[in-house]
Design an enzyme around this catalytic site. Structure first.
Site, mmCIF file in Angstrom:
data_model
loop_
_atom_site.group_PDB
_atom_site.id
_atom_site.type_symbol
_atom_site.label_atom_id
_atom_site.label_comp_id
_atom_site.label_asym_id
_atom_site.label_seq_id
_atom_site.Cartn_x
_atom_site.Cartn_y
_atom_site.Cartn_z
ATOM 1 N N GLU A 151 10.312 26.468 85.239
ATOM 2 C CA GLU A 151 10.730 27.487 84.288
ATOM 3 C C GLU A 151 10.506 28.874 84.866
ATOM 4 O O GLU A 151 9.408 29.191 85.341
ATOM 5 C CB GLU A 151 9.925 27.372 82.986
ATOM 6 C CG GLU A 151 10.140 26.082 82.212
ATOM 7 C CD GLU A 151 9.315 26.007 80.931
ATOM 8 O OE1 GLU A 151 9.710 25.238 80.048
ATOM 9 O OE2 GLU A 151 8.283 26.700 80.832
ATOM 10 N N CYS A 152 11.526 29.712 84.848
ATOM 11 C CA CYS A 152 11.439 31.139 85.165
ATOM 12 C C CYS A 152 10.792 31.407 86.528
ATOM 13 O O CYS A 152 11.442 31.263 87.554
ATOM 14 C CB CYS A 152 10.728 31.881 84.042
ATOM 15 S SG CYS A 152 11.105 33.648 84.004
#
Length: 457
Positions: free
Chosen positions: A327-328
């Site tokens: 994620e991210c």
């Protein structure tokens, strides 16, 4: 059981400073305090946790739309605590769009029946503060505002003036104040505080804040006003064991943005969690799958690049077909490189692309993704709620696998594509809370089990 929410009249009134002071003050008084934060915030929660020695939890009615699941995310964690303290987000009624009950602090307070302590900024005001409190206390009759705290007052006389006005023109009790104090101003980055892992002398700052809270806020009176009957809430989720699955997850100064509920949910389902550090470890630990959460890899880009053996072990795990979810900040790490002010740093290289840091936020806020391919989340067409918050863009020719949209007041206001899948590796800028739909997590774990053990389970 005592519980309350500290909510501001707007962003920038010093909610977090006051919250940290009250958390420390209550801890000093011997209370076991369970902290929470409204909305998708990983940094404030880390500060809460440092003070209370209990993991702070996120309460988020957009990410967790089901009321029973939202209630579980709250009640589960304070059964053995004396006080539950919730820090709001933005202003009390600010959420997604103009609906006061859409993902706002007020929405959480009403759904969970939590009384609100309103924080106002006392700078450059006196009697006008009463009009502000009157407006907030009458705007939504279903909300309980149990008291007011005034921040940034110039002197004790200034506070008495504001208190007198509020209590003359409203029926809301003023419980105390915080003086202006430059010693305890917490620095910020990207519209939020700098992560606690990057800060020095925090314990000294916390001590000052705790002392200010105990000296200037009537904490005993506050607690008298927020007593609540005990409530028993059971889990709304399916209890199922995925033992002996082992999941490695990145946890160090560069990667530490995780919802505590996600990690606990995995543990509840029998998954063994194994922390690892892309900054310090020589290689990935032995596990069935790997999870790279968000963080600030750009702050540690040189160190991440220098740890060549670790990056090689991640690429090798991908090539072996071990499932990887990022994620991210995790996406930024799994790309080929990271560019900061025209200087490039080598990253893992699973995805052929580079993350480029930008001076302004590229995405900010809640959104919904729809998968365009079968993935760890489920079959093509699976919908996922999440949020994006990043100061980078991922430049690549890799095909995107998510259709993204942001809605406000029932209208779609932005659409884009994102997310990348290669082999058993999936990465995107989207942060996901698994309480929103337990099928997402069950599918991910089945996906891991199928990838590693086939049909033998």
């Amino acid at each position: 059981m005592k519980e309350f929410m500290l909510a501001g009249v707007s962003s920038g009134v010093g909610k977090t400073t006051v919250t940290l002071g009250i958390l420390k003050g209550l801890a000093n008084m011997g209370y076991q305090v369970q902290p929470y934060k409204v909305g998708p915030d990983y940094i404030d929660t880390a500060y809460h946790s440092r003070i209370t020695k209990r993991p702070s939890r996120n309460l988020d009615s957009f990410m967790i739309p089901d009321k029973d699941s939202l209630a579980w995310s709250y009640y589960k964690w304070h059964q053995d605590a004396d006080v539950a303290v919730v820090e709001g987000v933005m202003g009390l009624f600010d959420g997604l769009g103009t609906d006061k009950d859409c993902a706002s602090s007020a929405d959480i307070a009403k759904k969970l029946n939590i009384p609100v302590i309103l924080i106002i900024d006392g700078k450059a005001t006196s009697t006008s503060a009463a009009a502000m409190v009157h407006g907030f206390s009458t705007f939504d009759p279903d909300l309980t505002i149990a008291g007011v705290i005034v921040n940034r007052v110039a002197s004790k006389n200034h506070y008495e003036l504001i208190k007198g006005a509020i209590e003359r023109y409203t029926d809301i009790e003023v419980l105390g104040y915080f003086p202006k104090n430059t010693e305890v101003e917490l620095p910020s980055r990207h519209l939020g505080l700098i992560p606690d892992v990057e800060m020095e002398n925090l314990e000294k700052t916390f001590a000052i804040l705790g002392r200010l809270a105990q000296d200037s806020i009537n904490l005993e009176r506050l607690l008298e006003k927020v007593e609540k009957k005990e409530q028993t809430v059971g889990t709304p989720f399916q209890v199922k064991s995925y033992a002996p699955l082992r999941l490695g997850y990145a946890m160090d100064d560069a990667f530490h943005f995780y919802y505590e509920d996600n990690l606990d949910f995995l543990t509840d389902l029998g998954v063994t969690l194994i922390p690892f550090s892309p900054l310090k470890d020589e290689s990935l630990p032995d596990a069935d799958a790997y999870y790279f959460g968000g963080g600030f890899p750009e702050i540690y880009a040189k160190d991440l690049m220098t740890n060549v053996s670790f990056r090689a072990s991640v690429l090798s795990a991908h090539e072996e077909g071990r499932p990887i979810y990022a994620e991210c900040g995790g996406l930024m790490y799994l790309g080929a490189s990271l560019e900061i002010e025209e200087e490039n740093y080598d990253m893992v290289g699973i995805f052929d692309g580079k993350s480029v840091m930008t001076p302004r936020l590229k995405r900010f806020g809640y959104c919904e993704a729809t998968t365009r391919v079968d993935s760890l989340f489920g079959p093509k067409g699976t919908k996922i709620r999440g949020h994006e918050f990043h100061h980078s863009v991922f430049e690549t020719q890799e095909e995107t696998v998510l259709n993204m949209e942001k809605s406000r007041d029932g209208e779609v206001v932005a659409e884009w594509t994102g997310g990348y899948q290669k082999g058993k590796t999936f990465a995107s800028y989207l942060h996901v809370h698994f309480y929103q739909k337990e099928a997402l997590l069950h599918h991910w774990l089945e996906y891991i089990r199928e990838a590693m053990y086939g049909n033998s389970h």
